[in-house]
Design an enzyme around this catalytic site. Structure first.
Site, PDB file in Angstrom:
ATOM      1  N   GLY A  57     -34.068  20.659 139.340  1.00 50.47           N
ATOM      2  CA  GLY A  57     -33.126  19.555 139.172  1.00 50.47           C
ATOM      3  C   GLY A  57     -32.139  19.407 140.311  1.00 50.47           C
ATOM      4  O   GLY A  57     -31.175  18.654 140.218  1.00 50.47           O
TER       5      GLY A  57
ATOM      6  N   GLU B 194     -40.871  28.788 138.611  1.00 49.85           N
ATOM      7  CA  GLU B 194     -39.832  27.785 138.853  1.00 49.85           C
ATOM      8  C   GLU B 194     -38.563  28.464 139.351  1.00 49.85           C
ATOM      9  O   GLU B 194     -37.770  28.965 138.543  1.00 49.85           O
ATOM     10  CB  GLU B 194     -39.500  27.039 137.549  1.00 49.85           C
ATOM     11  CG  GLU B 194     -40.678  26.316 136.928  1.00 49.85           C
ATOM     12  CD  GLU B 194     -40.215  25.203 136.004  1.00 49.85           C
ATOM     13  OE1 GLU B 194     -40.561  24.049 136.277  1.00 49.85           O
ATOM     14  OE2 GLU B 194     -39.493  25.484 135.037  1.00 49.85           O
TER      15      GLU B 194
ATOM     16  N   HIS C 188     -38.598  28.753 129.683  1.00 46.09           N
ATOM     17  CA  HIS C 188     -37.953  27.926 130.711  1.00 46.09           C
ATOM     18  C   HIS C 188     -36.564  28.492 131.008  1.00 46.09           C
ATOM     19  O   HIS C 188     -35.871  28.960 130.106  1.00 46.09           O
ATOM     20  CB  HIS C 188     -37.866  26.477 130.243  1.00 46.09           C
ATOM     21  CG  HIS C 188     -37.503  25.544 131.339  1.00 46.09           C
ATOM     22  ND1 HIS C 188     -36.213  25.418 131.806  1.00 46.09           N
ATOM     23  CD2 HIS C 188     -38.265  24.726 132.113  1.00 46.09           C
ATOM     24  CE1 HIS C 188     -36.199  24.548 132.809  1.00 46.09           C
ATOM     25  NE2 HIS C 188     -37.436  24.126 133.014  1.00 46.09           N
TER      26      HIS C 188
ATOM     27  N   SER D 295     -38.053  20.468 141.457  1.00 45.95           N
ATOM     28  CA  SER D 295     -37.948  19.287 142.323  1.00 45.95           C
ATOM     29  C   SER D 295     -39.281  18.862 142.931  1.00 45.95           C
ATOM     30  O   SER D 295     -39.331  18.398 144.072  1.00 45.95           O
ATOM     31  CB  SER D 295     -36.891  19.504 143.410  1.00 45.95           C
ATOM     32  OG  SER D 295     -35.622  19.731 142.820  1.00 45.95           O
TER      33      SER D 295
ATOM     34  N   ASN E 126     -42.346  17.813 132.143  1.00 47.49           N
ATOM     35  CA  ASN E 126     -41.373  18.376 131.207  1.00 47.49           C
ATOM     36  C   ASN E 126     -40.241  17.354 131.093  1.00 47.49           C
ATOM     37  O   ASN E 126     -39.391  17.282 131.957  1.00 47.49           O
ATOM     38  CB  ASN E 126     -40.866  19.720 131.755  1.00 47.49           C
ATOM     39  CG  ASN E 126     -39.769  20.316 130.899  1.00 47.49           C
ATOM     40  OD1 ASN E 126     -39.522  19.850 129.789  1.00 47.49           O
ATOM     41  ND2 ASN E 126     -39.119  21.350 131.415  1.00 47.49           N
ATOM     42  N   TRP E 127     -40.303  16.578 130.014  1.00 45.64           N
ATOM     43  CA  TRP E 127     -39.314  15.507 129.862  1.00 45.64           C
ATOM     44  C   TRP E 127     -37.928  16.054 129.552  1.00 45.64           C
ATOM     45  O   TRP E 127     -36.945  15.321 129.658  1.00 45.64           O
ATOM     46  CB  TRP E 127     -39.735  14.543 128.750  1.00 45.64           C
ATOM     47  CG  TRP E 127     -40.919  13.673 129.059  1.00 45.64           C
ATOM     48  CD1 TRP E 127     -41.783  13.767 130.123  1.00 45.64           C
ATOM     49  CD2 TRP E 127     -41.370  12.550 128.284  1.00 45.64           C
ATOM     50  NE1 TRP E 127     -42.729  12.791 130.046  1.00 45.64           N
ATOM     51  CE2 TRP E 127     -42.515  12.025 128.933  1.00 45.64           C
ATOM     52  CE3 TRP E 127     -40.944  11.946 127.107  1.00 45.64           C
ATOM     53  CZ2 TRP E 127     -43.221  10.925 128.436  1.00 45.64           C
ATOM     54  CZ3 TRP E 127     -41.637  10.857 126.602  1.00 45.64           C
ATOM     55  CH2 TRP E 127     -42.758  10.350 127.265  1.00 45.64           C
ATOM     56  N   LYS E 128     -37.868  17.302 129.092  1.00 39.77           N
ATOM     57  CA  LYS E 128     -36.591  17.897 128.655  1.00 39.77           C
ATOM     58  C   LYS E 128     -35.969  17.002 127.575  1.00 39.77           C
ATOM     59  O   LYS E 128     -36.700  16.376 126.805  1.00 39.77           O
ATOM     60  CB  LYS E 128     -35.660  18.126 129.850  1.00 39.77           C
ATOM     61  CG  LYS E 128     -36.349  18.924 130.958  1.00 39.77           C
ATOM     62  CD  LYS E 128     -35.421  19.394 132.034  1.00 39.77           C
ATOM     63  CE  LYS E 128     -36.225  20.103 133.117  1.00 39.77           C
ATOM     64  NZ  LYS E 128     -35.382  20.703 134.153  1.00 39.77           N
TER      65      LYS E 128
ATOM     66  N   GLU F 252     -33.849  27.117 131.493  1.00 39.34           N
ATOM     67  CA  GLU F 252     -32.748  26.512 130.721  1.00 39.34           C
ATOM     68  C   GLU F 252     -32.632  27.161 129.353  1.00 39.34           C
ATOM     69  O   GLU F 252     -31.532  27.368 128.841  1.00 39.34           O
ATOM     70  CB  GLU F 252     -32.974  24.991 130.611  1.00 39.34           C
ATOM     71  CG  GLU F 252     -32.717  24.301 131.950  1.00 39.34           C
ATOM     72  CD  GLU F 252     -33.521  23.040 132.186  1.00 39.34           C
ATOM     73  OE1 GLU F 252     -34.085  22.465 131.233  1.00 39.34           O
ATOM     74  OE2 GLU F 252     -33.589  22.615 133.366  1.00 39.34           O
TER      75      GLU F 252
HETATM   76  P1  PGA Z   1     -37.270  19.313 138.084  1.00 38.22           P
HETATM   77  O1  PGA Z   1     -37.462  20.262 136.788  1.00 38.22           O
HETATM   78  O2  PGA Z   1     -38.641  18.842 138.469  1.00 38.22           O
HETATM   79  O3  PGA Z   1     -36.392  18.188 137.593  1.00 38.22           O
HETATM   80  O4  PGA Z   1     -36.640  20.138 139.132  1.00 38.22           O
HETATM   81  C1  PGA Z   1     -38.528  21.153 136.707  1.00 38.22           C
HETATM   82  C2  PGA Z   1     -38.462  21.928 135.428  1.00 38.22           C
HETATM   83  O5  PGA Z   1     -37.364  22.337 135.024  1.00 38.22           O
HETATM   84  O6  PGA Z   1     -39.507  22.160 134.779  1.00 38.22           O
END
Ligand code: PGA
Length: 255
Positions: free
Chosen positions: A176, A170, A98, A216, A9-11, A100
């Site tokens: 993150g 998640e 997600h 992470s 997931n590059w975001k 976010e």
């Molecule tokens: P992360 O993000 O690996 O940077 O913790 C995971 C995600 O949000 O899918």
């Protein structure tokens, strides 16, 4: 055997040129190094890159994901992207729900459920994200909360449709932050979620659903996480931006 996934997931990262380089590196490394035929590598890249990146992928080992979609087929939804648009750009998977998006864009379980329906109707695969906050975990309500997210967004599906969904657990406190859930914590939640699926759809159906862990995940902890019996891979943010790390994660499944 359930399908295993290394999903990046590059975001909101990488320019078009940087992304082209990263994608090409990952595709080449995966072609050479990922030999387990049960592993699907998925790359969730920004919307504007999807169409041209789909032409750079010359192996079924790697598939493209969008990071979001809108549930409507078309119409006056300025700035939104429909499933049929994604499909026409070569996309196979769509990441939805997600944390976010739930947090910054106020997306509800109900709205995510509509996206699930639209993605399945379009013949693509939803990667449905769920997960609890730290305070929910500390209050001891994390199993109920995450199970409830599944109930609210997935349990209207038929068994046949549910089997087409990939779930990504998640925990928000691990995204993150560099703090990963321990493999025991991941396994514990994944088992709870699989049992929850079984309570509605039966064990046989529940056994077919791939449940990924996210938060992470890195080259140093993927092997331990992916060795857990109910952990079927990872949804990887930060480490998916480094081709060597992400390819190593894609190689971290038990043989
Ligand atoms: P992360 O993000 O690996 O940077 O913790 C995971 C995600 O949000 O899918």
């Amino acid at each position: 055997m359930r399908k295993k996934y290394a999903a990046g997931n590059w975001k909101m990262n990488k320019t078009f040129e940087e992304g082209q380089i990263l994608l090409s590196e990952v595709v080449n490394m995966v072609k050479d190094e990922v030999v387990n035929p049960n592993v699907q590598v998925v790359l969730g890249v920004p919307f504007p890159y999807l169409s041209s990146f789909s032409k750079l992928i010359d192996t079924p080992k790697v598939a493209l994901a969008a990071q979001n979609c809108h549930p409507k087929e078309s119409g006056a939804y300025t700035g939104e992207v429909s499933v049929s648009m994604l499909k026409s750009a070569g996309v196979k998977y769509v990441i939805i729900g997600h944390s976010e998006r739930r947090e910054y864009f106020n997306e509800s379980d109900e709205f995510v459920a509509q996206k699930v329906d639209a993605i399945l109707a379009g013949g693509l695969t939803p990667i449905f994200c769920c997960g609890e906050t730290l305070s929910q975990r500390e209050a001891g309500i994390h199993f109920d909360f995450v199970s409830g997210q599944l109930t609210n967004s997935l349990f209207h599906l038929s068994a046949d449709d549910l089997k087409k969904v990939v779930i990504a657990y998640e925990p928000i406190w691990a995204i993150g932050t560099g703090v990963t859930a321990s493999s025991a914590q991941a396994q514990e939640m994944h088992k709870v979620l699989r049992d929850h699926l079984a309570s509605k759809y039966g064990q046989e159906v529940a056994e077919e659903i791939s449940i990924l862990y996210g938060g992470s995940v890195g080259a140093g902890n993927a092997q331990e996480l992916f060795s857990q019996p109910d952990v079927d891979g990872g949804l990887v943010g930060g480490a998916s931006l480094k081709s060597r790390d992400f390819t190593d994660i894609s190689k971290s499944f038990p043989a």
